[in-house]
Write an enzyme that holds these catalytic residues in place. Sequence first.
Site, mmCIF file in Angstrom:
data_model
loop_
_atom_site.group_PDB
_atom_site.id
_atom_site.type_symbol
_atom_site.label_atom_id
_atom_site.label_comp_id
_atom_site.label_asym_id
_atom_site.label_seq_id
_atom_site.Cartn_x
_atom_site.Cartn_y
_atom_site.Cartn_z
ATOM 1 N N HIS A 165 -9.484 2.563 -2.610
ATOM 2 C CA HIS A 165 -8.108 2.177 -2.291
ATOM 3 C C HIS A 165 -7.522 1.326 -3.421
ATOM 4 O O HIS A 165 -7.610 0.097 -3.394
ATOM 5 C CB HIS A 165 -8.124 1.401 -0.972
ATOM 6 C CG HIS A 165 -6.783 1.058 -0.421
ATOM 7 N ND1 HIS A 165 -5.605 1.611 -0.859
ATOM 8 C CD2 HIS A 165 -6.433 0.174 0.565
ATOM 9 C CE1 HIS A 165 -4.595 1.102 -0.170
ATOM 10 N NE2 HIS A 165 -5.073 0.223 0.696
ATOM 11 N N CYS A 200 0.807 -1.223 0.000
ATOM 12 C CA CYS A 200 0.000 0.000 0.000
ATOM 13 C C CYS A 200 0.839 1.271 0.000
ATOM 14 O O CYS A 200 0.311 2.354 -0.216
ATOM 15 C CB CYS A 200 -0.944 0.013 1.198
ATOM 16 S SG CYS A 200 -2.157 -1.319 1.176
#
Length: 372
Positions: A324, A87
Amino acid sequence: MIIAARRTPIGTRGRALARLRVEDLAAPAFTAALADAAVVLEDGLEPRIADVILGNCMGPGGNPARIAALAAGLGVEVPGESVDRQCGSGLAAILDAAAAIRAGDARPRIAGGVESASTAPVRSIEGVAYERAPFAPEGWADPDMVRAAEDLAVHDGISRERQDAHAARSHARARAARAAGRFDGELVPLAGLEYDDAIGAAEPLLRRLPALFPGGSLTAGTATRIGDGAAATVIMPRHLAGSAPGLIIRGHAVVGCDPALPGIGAAPAALAALERAGVDRDRLAAIEIVEAFAAQSLAVLDRLGLAEDDPRICSDGGALALGHPWGASGAVSMVRLFSRLVRAGAPAGTLGLAAASIGGGMGIAAVVEVVR
């Protein structure tokens, strides 16, 4: 120095952007960022782009950065490097590009992130498919991110009510920003999608959604939607940028933390980046922390001593509202800082922070400063 920053809208996995491959997502962001850079530089963007560095987590392999560079028409002589720090990949790519320039290669670079969760290949070992690769070796805790967020909520005593309120605030801020046009300058519409399609989607249901684990507090509404999208920045030495406005990187850090509680990684990374930049958190005008889960975001803010409703933090909504796209999310945070600070006309010297927690127990952060 970051002189241009653009991103695509984030499309929820399987929806508007589902048919686009990673290069189809990244190339338009490259083109838009380069066009912006050409406008602010008096003599155009010379010399040519030295490299393209792109964060990506889930494939399809084959070096997405190089493929996207070719798809964007940058020329066969422009190489590409793909970065996987989960991430934090998009932010890591930006920091790698800045490091190459600081090391003495003054040529400009494109850096950012891309993820097409919709087209990510199925991975297998001996014909048996698996959802994800391990984040830690055997013998170590290695929870998936949903389980890790629930465990963190229990560990820190973060209630369902706090999580619901945090997600609702993210959606409300994003809706207000969209209505006010604060996303318009950064977005590159694709496939008929003009804005992030998750904004407001879960908001009416937050308090009615069931817990994902028996007796737990995490819900589908307090977990971000997995998305498809890309973000790109153009980076070059400050002395070659003339009077162009932009962001310089004052300090940055990548740290490790307990793999059992990976969601906290952004906190020690942010503290380390602030220390290296020589600034206090109270001097920050804008903060972007990747909101993978409400519990994770709240745990980070608690560790940083920041109020959850602090208007500096994801003031236009965070990943809980926007979505996301794993490998792109860190770069999306930098694009958001560019819009909130540079596009919004913040004076020279204004400071911002981008940070993300990373699967496997890591964190990444960068402190930036406005120059004009």
